[in-house]
Write an enzyme that holds these catalytic residues in place. Structure first.
Site, short mmCIF file in Angstrom:
data_model
loop_
_atom_site.label_atom_id
_atom_site.label_comp_id
_atom_site.label_asym_id
_atom_site.label_seq_id
_atom_site.Cartn_x
_atom_site.Cartn_y
_atom_site.Cartn_z
N ASP A 109 4.66 -70.71 23.80
CA ASP A 109 5.24 -69.57 24.49
C ASP A 109 6.74 -69.77 24.69
O ASP A 109 7.29 -70.84 24.40
CB ASP A 109 4.56 -69.36 25.84
CG ASP A 109 3.10 -68.97 25.70
OD1 ASP A 109 2.77 -68.28 24.71
OD2 ASP A 109 2.28 -69.35 26.55
N TYR A 150 -1.45 -80.98 25.49
CA TYR A 150 -0.38 -80.33 26.22
C TYR A 150 0.05 -81.21 27.39
O TYR A 150 -0.80 -81.77 28.10
CB TYR A 150 -0.83 -78.96 26.76
CG TYR A 150 -1.20 -77.97 25.69
CD1 TYR A 150 -0.26 -77.08 25.18
CD2 TYR A 150 -2.51 -77.93 25.17
CE1 TYR A 150 -0.59 -76.17 24.20
CE2 TYR A 150 -2.84 -77.02 24.18
CZ TYR A 150 -1.88 -76.14 23.70
OH TYR A 150 -2.21 -75.25 22.71
#
Length: 219
Positions: free
Chosen positions: A78, A137
């Site tokens: 993102d 992540y």
């Protein structure tokens, strides 16, 4: 955040852009970037993205259209998200590529906050979006009284006190396969995605008295 996939010289295949055909030879690159200045990975018409920068550099060096290159990544980040070890696949009709030298040429054209770290030819059945084994992540927290300006781009400043034992107990509840609809946003893109995900690992790692890393591994 960082994304990774398994490694795996392929024949041509149809791309998703109409009836155009991507190049005959497939390569994968391992890239890293500081995503602060970009609107995420995926190509956008009105914003600068990582994919656009990669495609522009490849097109310049290889002299091939983006439809031939068919650039895709193992995962999409993102806006403002960083990556280390993200796997990117591209195709070409150029048989004389030197995977050891091409990264230097690409890096000379790419912005300083995007780098190609390595490149190799792929196996015939490699598909960067399907062959990915898992993704990891990292979420960084700054627990200091004031936000460290040298870590501001890469960490979230927690203004309220944080109890690591409580965080670890809550993290255990998220491990496994669950429907994460309540954690998603309200975008149309969210409605097209399967909200059921499997978290293999969620570790709360204290790196220093004022630095904590949340490490999430997804299958």
């Amino acid at each position: 955040s960082s994304a990774s996939s398994s490694s795996s010289s392929t024949s041509g295949s149809s791309s998703s852009d109409g009836d155009s055909v991507v190049g005959r030879y497939s390569y994968r690159m391992i890239i890293s970037y500081d995503g602060t200045a970009y609107s995420g990975w995926q190509l956008q018409t009105q914003a600068s993205t990582i994919q656009a920068q990669i495609e522009r550099a490849l097109s310049t060096v290889l002299r091939e259209d983006r439809k031939v290159l068919g650039v895709s990544a193992a995962g999409r980040t993102d806006a403002g998200v960083h990556a280390r070890g993200q796997v990117v696949q591209f195709f070409t009709n150029n048989k004389s590529i030197d995977p050891d030298k091409l990264p230097f040429k690409l890096n000379s054209l790419l912005p300083h906050d995007i780098r190609v770290n390595m490149m190799s030819a792929t196996a015939p059945d490699f598909n960067v979006t399907v062959s990915a084994i898992r993704k990891t992540y990292h979420y960084h927290l700054d627990l200091g009284k004031y936000h460290d300006p040298l870590r501001m781009r890469f960490s979230h400043h927690c203004r309220s006190p944080v109890t690591l034992d409580h965080m670890r107990a809550a993290a255990e509840l998220l491990i496994g396969t669950h429907d994460f609809t309540q954690f998603s946003n309200e975008s149309k893109e969210r409605l097209r995605r399967n909200p059921v995900k499997t978290l293999e690992r969620l570790d709360i790692v204290q790196e220093s008295p004022t630095a904590v890393r949340l490490e999430v591994r997804m299958l």
